[in-house]
Design a protein around this motif. Structure first.
Motif, PDB file in Angstrom:
ATOM      1  N   GLY A 242     -35.548 -17.934 -32.798  1.00  0.00           N
ATOM      2  CA  GLY A 242     -34.821 -19.141 -32.414  1.00  0.00           C
ATOM      3  C   GLY A 242     -34.825 -20.382 -33.564  1.00  0.00           C
ATOM      4  O   GLY A 242     -35.330 -19.995 -34.649  1.00  0.00           O
ATOM      5  N   THR A 243     -34.212 -21.455 -32.927  1.00  0.00           N
ATOM      6  CA  THR A 243     -34.436 -22.693 -33.761  1.00  0.00           C
ATOM      7  C   THR A 243     -34.195 -23.830 -33.002  1.00  0.00           C
ATOM      8  O   THR A 243     -33.864 -23.913 -32.133  1.00  0.00           O
ATOM      9  N   ASP A 244     -35.071 -24.941 -33.405  1.00  0.00           N
ATOM     10  CA  ASP A 244     -35.231 -26.145 -32.750  1.00  0.00           C
ATOM     11  C   ASP A 244     -34.152 -27.160 -33.418  1.00  0.00           C
ATOM     12  O   ASP A 244     -33.593 -28.087 -32.670  1.00  0.00           O
ATOM     13  N   ASN A 254     -37.809 -23.960 -37.101  1.00  0.00           N
ATOM     14  CA  ASN A 254     -38.215 -23.267 -35.895  1.00  0.00           C
ATOM     15  C   ASN A 254     -39.809 -23.145 -36.239  1.00  0.00           C
ATOM     16  O   ASN A 254     -40.245 -23.844 -36.967  1.00  0.00           O
TER      17      ASN A 254
HETATM   18  C1  LIG Z   1     -35.635 -21.138 -27.785  1.00  0.00           C
HETATM   19  S1  LIG Z   1     -35.428 -21.845 -28.965  1.00  0.00           S
HETATM   20  C2  LIG Z   1     -36.120 -22.047 -30.601  1.00  0.00           C
HETATM   21  C3  LIG Z   1     -37.484 -22.566 -30.396  1.00  0.00           C
HETATM   22  O1  LIG Z   1     -37.335 -23.533 -29.617  1.00  0.00           O
HETATM   23  C4  LIG Z   1     -38.606 -21.693 -30.387  1.00  0.00           C
HETATM   24  O2  LIG Z   1     -38.655 -20.734 -31.333  1.00  0.00           O
HETATM   25  C5  LIG Z   1     -39.886 -22.640 -30.534  1.00  0.00           C
HETATM   26  O3  LIG Z   1     -40.177 -23.100 -31.743  1.00  0.00           O
HETATM   27  C6  LIG Z   1     -40.381 -23.517 -29.824  1.00  0.00           C
HETATM   28  O4  LIG Z   1     -41.293 -24.399 -30.028  1.00  0.00           O
HETATM   29  P1  LIG Z   1     -42.335 -25.060 -28.945  1.00  0.00           P
HETATM   30  O5  LIG Z   1     -43.287 -25.675 -29.690  1.00  0.00           O
HETATM   31  O6  LIG Z   1     -43.086 -24.117 -28.136  1.00  0.00           O
HETATM   32  O7  LIG Z   1     -41.306 -26.130 -28.209  1.00  0.00           O
END
Ligand SMILES: CSC[C@@H](O)[C@@H](O)C(=O)COP(=O)(O)O
Length: 369
Positions: A242-244, A254
Protein backbone atom coordinates in the motif's frame (compact mmCIF):
# COMPACT_ATOMS: atom_id res chain seq x y z
CA UNK A 1 -14.77 -8.45 5.32
CA UNK A 2 -15.12 -11.40 7.67
CA UNK A 3 -14.16 -12.05 11.27
CA UNK A 4 -15.25 -15.49 12.47
CA UNK A 5 -17.61 -15.60 9.50
CA UNK A 6 -19.27 -12.25 10.38
CA UNK A 7 -19.00 -9.31 8.00
CA UNK A 8 -17.48 -6.15 9.45
CA UNK A 9 -16.23 -2.77 8.36
CA UNK A 10 -13.57 -0.99 10.41
CA UNK A 11 -15.69 2.08 11.22
CA UNK A 12 -19.39 2.88 11.30
CA UNK A 13 -21.93 5.28 12.73
CA UNK A 14 -23.19 4.11 16.12
CA UNK A 15 -26.80 2.99 16.55
CA UNK A 16 -27.53 6.24 18.45
CA UNK A 17 -26.51 8.28 15.38
CA UNK A 18 -24.31 10.41 17.63
CA UNK A 19 -21.25 8.24 18.18
CA UNK A 20 -18.87 6.24 16.00
CA UNK A 21 -17.78 2.62 16.46
CA UNK A 22 -14.37 1.36 15.43
CA UNK A 23 -12.50 -1.93 15.72
CA UNK A 24 -9.72 -1.41 18.26
CA UNK A 25 -6.75 -2.66 16.25
CA UNK A 26 -4.39 -2.46 19.22
CA UNK A 27 -6.04 -5.56 20.68
CA UNK A 28 -5.70 -7.73 17.56
CA UNK A 29 -4.99 -10.52 16.90
CA UNK A 30 -5.49 -11.62 20.50
CA UNK A 31 -8.82 -10.00 21.25
CA UNK A 32 -11.60 -8.53 19.10
CA UNK A 33 -12.75 -5.30 20.73
CA UNK A 34 -14.70 -2.23 19.66
CA UNK A 35 -14.08 1.35 20.82
CA UNK A 36 -16.73 4.05 20.84
CA UNK A 37 -15.72 7.56 19.73
CA UNK A 38 -17.98 10.23 21.28
CA UNK A 39 -16.23 13.45 20.31
CA UNK A 40 -13.52 14.85 18.07
CA UNK A 41 -10.94 14.40 20.83
CA UNK A 42 -11.73 10.67 20.94
CA UNK A 43 -11.28 10.48 17.16
CA UNK A 44 -7.95 12.33 17.22
CA UNK A 45 -6.73 10.10 20.07
CA UNK A 46 -7.81 6.93 18.25
CA UNK A 47 -5.85 8.00 15.16
CA UNK A 48 -2.76 9.01 17.16
CA UNK A 49 -2.64 5.89 19.35
CA UNK A 50 -3.36 3.65 16.32
CA UNK A 51 -6.64 2.23 17.53
CA UNK A 52 -7.40 2.97 13.88
CA UNK A 53 -4.56 3.06 11.38
CA UNK A 54 -3.85 2.66 7.68
CA UNK A 55 -4.14 5.58 5.29
CA UNK A 56 -7.74 5.24 4.04
CA UNK A 57 -9.10 4.43 7.50
CA UNK A 58 -7.29 7.40 9.04
CA UNK A 59 -9.08 9.57 6.46
CA UNK A 60 -12.50 8.10 7.29
CA UNK A 61 -11.84 8.44 11.03
CA UNK A 62 -10.87 12.08 10.55
CA UNK A 63 -14.12 12.71 8.66
CA UNK A 64 -16.20 11.11 11.41
CA UNK A 65 -14.20 13.08 13.98
CA UNK A 66 -15.16 16.32 12.28
CA UNK A 67 -18.81 15.20 12.26
CA UNK A 68 -18.60 14.55 16.01
CA UNK A 69 -17.14 18.04 16.42
CA UNK A 70 -20.06 19.55 14.48
CA UNK A 71 -22.55 17.67 16.65
CA UNK A 72 -21.02 19.32 19.74
CA UNK A 73 -20.54 22.83 18.33
CA UNK A 74 -21.24 23.63 14.67
CA UNK A 75 -19.68 27.12 14.76
CA UNK A 76 -17.10 28.36 12.23
CA UNK A 77 -14.56 28.58 15.04
CA UNK A 78 -15.05 24.95 16.02
CA UNK A 79 -14.94 23.79 12.40
CA UNK A 80 -11.52 25.36 12.12
CA UNK A 81 -10.30 24.17 15.54
CA UNK A 82 -11.43 20.56 15.03
CA UNK A 83 -10.00 20.46 11.50
CA UNK A 84 -6.63 21.59 12.90
CA UNK A 85 -6.66 19.21 15.87
CA UNK A 86 -7.53 16.16 13.75
CA UNK A 87 -5.04 17.06 11.03
CA UNK A 88 -2.05 16.79 13.36
CA UNK A 89 -3.07 13.39 14.78
CA UNK A 90 -0.72 11.67 12.32
CA UNK A 91 1.50 13.40 9.75
CA UNK A 92 2.30 11.02 6.89
CA UNK A 93 -0.92 9.60 5.41
CA UNK A 94 -2.35 12.32 3.18
CA UNK A 95 -5.83 10.78 3.26
CA UNK A 96 -6.36 12.51 6.59
CA UNK A 97 -5.95 15.96 5.11
CA UNK A 98 -7.86 14.93 1.99
CA UNK A 99 -10.88 13.85 4.05
CA UNK A 100 -10.76 16.81 6.44
CA UNK A 101 -10.49 19.30 3.56
CA UNK A 102 -13.40 17.63 1.79
CA UNK A 103 -15.49 17.84 4.97
CA UNK A 104 -14.62 21.51 5.49
CA UNK A 105 -15.41 22.39 1.89
CA UNK A 106 -18.83 20.73 2.27
CA UNK A 107 -19.61 22.28 5.68
CA UNK A 108 -18.16 25.79 5.57
CA UNK A 109 -20.82 27.24 3.20
CA UNK A 110 -23.69 25.87 5.35
CA UNK A 111 -25.50 27.60 8.20
CA UNK A 112 -24.38 26.32 11.60
CA UNK A 113 -27.77 24.64 12.14
CA UNK A 114 -27.37 22.56 8.98
CA UNK A 115 -23.88 21.30 9.70
CA UNK A 116 -24.45 18.39 12.06
CA UNK A 117 -26.62 16.35 9.67
CA UNK A 118 -24.54 17.27 6.64
CA UNK A 119 -21.33 16.33 8.43
CA UNK A 120 -22.48 12.85 9.39
CA UNK A 121 -23.89 12.30 5.89
CA UNK A 122 -20.59 13.35 4.30
CA UNK A 123 -18.53 11.16 6.64
CA UNK A 124 -20.73 8.17 5.79
CA UNK A 125 -20.29 9.00 2.09
CA UNK A 126 -16.51 9.14 2.45
CA UNK A 127 -16.51 5.74 4.19
CA UNK A 128 -18.86 4.18 1.61
CA UNK A 129 -16.86 5.59 -1.27
CA UNK A 130 -13.64 4.23 0.19
CA UNK A 131 -15.13 0.75 0.41
CA UNK A 132 -16.24 0.97 -3.24
CA UNK A 133 -12.92 2.40 -4.38
CA UNK A 134 -10.94 -0.35 -2.69
CA UNK A 135 -13.19 -3.02 -4.15
CA UNK A 136 -12.67 -1.62 -7.65
CA UNK A 137 -8.90 -1.39 -7.32
CA UNK A 138 -9.01 -4.96 -6.05
CA UNK A 139 -10.60 -6.04 -9.33
CA UNK A 140 -7.88 -4.30 -11.36
CA UNK A 141 -5.14 -5.80 -9.21
CA UNK A 142 -6.64 -9.28 -9.33
CA UNK A 143 -6.13 -9.28 -13.09
CA UNK A 144 -2.35 -8.97 -12.46
CA UNK A 145 -2.45 -11.99 -10.16
CA UNK A 146 -4.46 -13.96 -12.71
CA UNK A 147 -1.86 -13.07 -15.38
CA UNK A 148 0.93 -14.33 -13.10
CA UNK A 149 -0.97 -17.59 -12.72
CA UNK A 150 -1.19 -17.91 -16.51
CA UNK A 151 2.54 -17.17 -16.76
CA UNK A 152 3.36 -20.08 -14.47
CA UNK A 153 1.14 -22.29 -16.59
CA UNK A 154 -1.36 -22.61 -13.71
CA UNK A 155 1.19 -24.95 -12.23
CA UNK A 156 1.23 -23.54 -8.70
CA UNK A 157 -0.29 -20.77 -6.57
CA UNK A 158 0.85 -17.22 -7.24
CA UNK A 159 3.23 -16.05 -4.50
CA UNK A 160 2.61 -12.45 -3.49
CA UNK A 161 4.76 -10.63 -0.94
CA UNK A 162 3.24 -7.77 1.04
CA UNK A 163 4.51 -5.45 3.74
CA UNK A 164 2.70 -4.03 6.76
CA UNK A 165 -1.09 -4.19 6.78
CA UNK A 166 -2.74 -2.69 3.75
CA UNK A 167 -5.81 -4.84 4.00
CA UNK A 168 -9.38 -4.10 5.00
CA UNK A 169 -8.30 -3.21 8.53
CA UNK A 170 -6.27 -0.36 7.04
CA UNK A 171 -9.24 0.92 5.05
CA UNK A 172 -13.01 0.87 5.53
CA UNK A 173 -13.39 -2.45 3.72
CA UNK A 174 -11.45 -4.62 1.22
CA UNK A 175 -8.15 -2.79 1.73
CA UNK A 176 -5.59 -1.67 -0.82
CA UNK A 177 -2.74 -4.18 -1.30
CA UNK A 178 -4.86 -7.07 -0.06
CA UNK A 179 -7.96 -6.25 -2.13
CA UNK A 180 -6.46 -7.78 -5.31
CA UNK A 181 -5.57 -10.88 -3.29
CA UNK A 182 -9.10 -11.22 -1.93
CA UNK A 183 -10.59 -10.72 -5.38
CA UNK A 184 -8.25 -13.26 -6.96
CA UNK A 185 -8.85 -15.76 -4.17
CA UNK A 186 -12.63 -15.44 -4.49
CA UNK A 187 -12.32 -15.85 -8.27
CA UNK A 188 -10.57 -19.18 -7.78
CA UNK A 189 -7.03 -18.06 -8.61
CA UNK A 190 -4.75 -19.84 -6.14
CA UNK A 191 -2.72 -17.30 -4.16
CA UNK A 192 -0.21 -17.63 -1.36
CA UNK A 193 0.92 -14.52 0.54
CA UNK A 194 4.31 -13.90 2.15
CA UNK A 195 3.46 -11.63 5.06
CA UNK A 196 6.31 -9.42 6.31
CA UNK A 197 6.00 -9.21 10.09
CA UNK A 198 6.65 -5.43 9.93
CA UNK A 199 8.57 -4.42 13.00
CA UNK A 200 8.24 -2.54 15.22
CA UNK A 201 4.44 -2.73 15.57
CA UNK A 202 4.09 -5.99 13.66
CA UNK A 203 1.08 -4.96 11.59
CA UNK A 204 1.89 -7.80 9.17
CA UNK A 205 2.25 -10.53 11.77
CA UNK A 206 -0.75 -9.40 13.79
CA UNK A 207 -3.20 -7.74 11.38
CA UNK A 208 -2.46 -9.01 7.86
CA UNK A 209 -2.19 -12.60 9.09
CA UNK A 210 -5.43 -12.16 11.07
CA UNK A 211 -7.26 -10.83 8.02
CA UNK A 212 -5.98 -13.52 5.69
CA UNK A 213 -7.00 -16.21 8.18
CA UNK A 214 -10.48 -14.69 8.33
CA UNK A 215 -10.79 -14.90 4.56
CA UNK A 216 -9.13 -18.30 4.28
CA UNK A 217 -6.23 -17.09 2.14
CA UNK A 218 -3.08 -19.26 2.42
CA UNK A 219 -0.19 -17.26 3.84
CA UNK A 220 3.14 -17.48 5.64
CA UNK A 221 4.45 -14.88 8.07
CA UNK A 222 8.15 -14.13 7.54
CA UNK A 223 10.63 -11.84 9.25
CA UNK A 224 11.11 -8.52 7.55
CA UNK A 225 14.55 -9.25 6.18
CA UNK A 226 13.79 -12.49 4.35
CA UNK A 227 12.14 -10.94 1.28
CA UNK A 228 15.40 -10.58 -0.65
CA UNK A 229 16.27 -14.21 -0.07
CA UNK A 230 12.82 -15.37 -1.21
CA UNK A 231 13.08 -13.28 -4.36
CA UNK A 232 16.57 -14.61 -5.19
CA UNK A 233 15.13 -18.13 -5.08
CA UNK A 234 12.12 -17.45 -7.31
CA UNK A 235 9.65 -17.69 -4.43
CA UNK A 236 7.93 -14.34 -5.09
CA UNK A 237 5.92 -13.73 -8.29
CA UNK A 238 4.99 -10.18 -7.42
CA UNK A 239 5.02 -7.72 -4.55
CA UNK A 240 1.94 -5.64 -3.74
CA UNK A 241 2.09 -2.99 -1.03
CA UNK A 242 0.00 0.00 0.00
CA UNK A 243 0.98 3.64 0.32
CA UNK A 244 0.31 6.43 2.77
CA UNK A 245 1.14 9.19 0.33
CA UNK A 246 1.91 9.03 -3.39
CA UNK A 247 3.49 11.99 -5.14
CA UNK A 248 2.15 13.19 -8.46
CA UNK A 249 5.36 11.78 -9.96
CA UNK A 250 4.66 8.29 -8.59
CA UNK A 251 6.99 8.12 -5.58
CA UNK A 252 5.31 6.15 -2.80
CA UNK A 253 5.67 6.60 0.93
CA UNK A 254 4.70 3.49 2.86
CA UNK A 255 5.57 1.61 6.05
CA UNK A 256 9.29 1.63 6.78
CA UNK A 257 11.00 -1.27 5.02
CA UNK A 258 8.97 -0.96 1.82
CA UNK A 259 11.91 0.70 0.05
CA UNK A 260 14.23 -2.22 0.82
CA UNK A 261 11.68 -4.66 -0.61
CA UNK A 262 11.42 -2.56 -3.75
CA UNK A 263 15.22 -2.60 -4.13
CA UNK A 264 15.29 -6.36 -3.74
CA UNK A 265 12.44 -6.74 -6.23
CA UNK A 266 14.25 -4.51 -8.73
CA UNK A 267 17.46 -6.52 -8.38
CA UNK A 268 15.61 -9.78 -8.95
CA UNK A 269 13.23 -8.71 -11.71
CA UNK A 270 10.16 -9.19 -9.50
CA UNK A 271 7.25 -6.84 -10.38
CA UNK A 272 6.61 -4.36 -7.56
CA UNK A 273 3.07 -2.93 -7.51
CA UNK A 274 1.56 -0.33 -5.21
CA UNK A 275 -2.21 -0.32 -4.64
CA UNK A 276 -3.94 2.92 -3.73
CA UNK A 277 -7.19 4.81 -3.76
CA UNK A 278 -6.72 8.15 -5.54
CA UNK A 279 -7.30 9.90 -2.18
CA UNK A 280 -3.73 8.85 -1.37
CA UNK A 281 -2.21 10.91 -4.18
CA UNK A 282 -0.78 14.23 -3.00
CA UNK A 283 -0.82 16.26 -6.19
CA UNK A 284 1.10 19.10 -4.50
CA UNK A 285 4.18 16.97 -3.94
CA UNK A 286 6.65 15.87 -6.62
CA UNK A 287 9.70 14.66 -4.67
CA UNK A 288 8.71 12.09 -2.07
CA UNK A 289 12.10 11.80 -0.36
CA UNK A 290 12.44 15.55 0.17
CA UNK A 291 8.86 16.60 0.71
CA UNK A 292 6.88 13.91 2.55
CA UNK A 293 6.95 14.23 6.36
CA UNK A 294 8.08 10.94 7.89
CA UNK A 295 6.43 10.20 11.21
CA UNK A 296 8.80 9.41 14.08
CA UNK A 297 7.01 7.42 16.74
CA UNK A 298 7.86 6.57 20.32
CA UNK A 299 11.10 4.66 20.90
CA UNK A 300 9.06 2.36 23.17
CA UNK A 301 7.63 0.67 20.06
CA UNK A 302 11.16 -0.55 19.27
CA UNK A 303 12.39 -1.09 22.82
CA UNK A 304 9.47 -3.27 23.87
CA UNK A 305 7.45 -6.03 22.21
CA UNK A 306 4.00 -7.17 23.30
CA UNK A 307 2.36 -10.52 22.83
CA UNK A 308 0.41 -13.37 24.33
CA UNK A 309 2.14 -15.59 26.85
CA UNK A 310 1.61 -19.33 27.03
CA UNK A 311 -0.93 -18.71 29.79
CA UNK A 312 -2.93 -16.37 27.55
CA UNK A 313 -1.94 -13.11 29.26
CA UNK A 314 -0.89 -10.13 27.12
CA UNK A 315 2.50 -8.92 28.28
CA UNK A 316 5.07 -6.40 27.16
CA UNK A 317 8.77 -7.15 27.42
CA UNK A 318 11.94 -5.15 26.82
CA UNK A 319 14.22 -6.33 23.97
CA UNK A 320 16.75 -3.46 23.85
CA UNK A 321 19.27 -2.92 26.64
CA UNK A 322 18.70 0.06 28.92
CA UNK A 323 21.01 2.86 27.81
CA UNK A 324 20.98 2.21 24.02
CA UNK A 325 19.73 5.02 21.81
CA UNK A 326 16.65 4.05 19.79
CA UNK A 327 14.91 5.76 16.87
CA UNK A 328 11.64 4.86 15.24
CA UNK A 329 11.01 6.18 11.72
CA UNK A 330 7.62 4.81 10.74
CA UNK A 331 7.70 5.25 6.95
CA UNK A 332 10.09 5.42 4.00
CA UNK A 333 9.85 6.52 0.39
CA UNK A 334 10.19 4.23 -2.61
CA UNK A 335 11.13 6.23 -5.71
CA UNK A 336 8.85 5.83 -8.71
CA UNK A 337 11.63 4.22 -10.75
CA UNK A 338 11.37 1.12 -8.54
CA UNK A 339 7.59 0.81 -8.90
CA UNK A 340 6.28 -1.39 -11.74
CA UNK A 341 2.78 0.09 -11.61
CA UNK A 342 0.14 1.79 -9.50
CA UNK A 343 -3.10 -0.14 -9.00
CA UNK A 344 -5.93 2.38 -8.63
CA UNK A 345 -9.72 2.33 -8.72
CA UNK A 346 -9.53 3.40 -12.38
CA UNK A 347 -7.00 0.81 -13.47
CA UNK A 348 -3.26 0.19 -13.42
CA UNK A 349 -0.91 2.95 -14.55
CA UNK A 350 2.77 3.75 -14.68
CA UNK A 351 4.23 5.29 -11.53
CA UNK A 352 4.73 8.68 -13.13
CA UNK A 353 2.94 11.97 -13.57
CA UNK A 354 1.90 10.96 -17.09
CA UNK A 355 0.64 7.62 -15.79
CA UNK A 356 -1.43 9.14 -13.01
CA UNK A 357 -2.81 11.87 -15.26
CA UNK A 358 -3.83 9.27 -17.85
CA UNK A 359 -6.27 7.92 -15.25
CA UNK A 360 -7.03 11.13 -13.32
CA UNK A 361 -6.87 13.86 -15.97
CA UNK A 362 -8.67 16.57 -14.01
CA UNK A 363 -6.19 16.65 -11.18
CA UNK A 364 -3.39 18.63 -12.81
CA UNK A 365 -4.80 21.93 -11.61
CA UNK A 366 -4.43 20.81 -7.98
CA UNK A 367 -0.64 20.84 -8.20
CA UNK A 368 -0.23 24.26 -6.73
CA UNK A 369 -3.15 23.98 -4.27
C1 LIG B 1 -3.88 0.72 3.38
S1 LIG B 1 -2.84 1.56 2.79
C2 LIG B 1 -1.19 1.68 3.07
C3 LIG B 1 -0.68 2.03 4.35
O1 LIG B 1 -1.51 2.80 5.14
C4 LIG B 1 -0.10 0.85 5.10
O2 LIG B 1 0.70 0.08 4.25
C5 LIG B 1 0.71 1.41 6.22
O3 LIG B 1 1.86 1.76 6.04
C6 LIG B 1 0.01 1.61 7.49
O4 LIG B 1 0.83 2.18 8.47
P1 LIG B 1 0.29 2.36 9.93
O5 LIG B 1 1.45 3.00 10.64
O6 LIG B 1 -0.06 1.02 10.44
O7 LIG B 1 -0.89 3.30 9.84
Amino acid sequence: MRIDGRAFRTIWLGADGASVEVIDQRALPHRFALRTLRDAGDAAAAIADMTVRGAPLIGAAGAYGLALAMAADPSDANLSTAHGALLVARPTAVNLRWALDRMRARLAPLKAGERRGAAFAEAVRIADEDAGTCERLGEHGAALIAEAWERNGRSRPVDVLTHCNAGWLAAVDWGTALAPIYKAHRAGVPVHVWVDETRPRNQGASLTAYELLGEGVPHTVVVDNVGGHLMQHGRVDLCIVGTDRTTRTGDVCNKVGTYLKALAAHDNGVPFYVALPSSTVDWRVSDGVREIPIEERSADEVTFVSGETASGAIETVRVVPRGSAVSNYAFDVTPARLVTGLITERGVCAASEAGLLSLFPGEEGDKAA
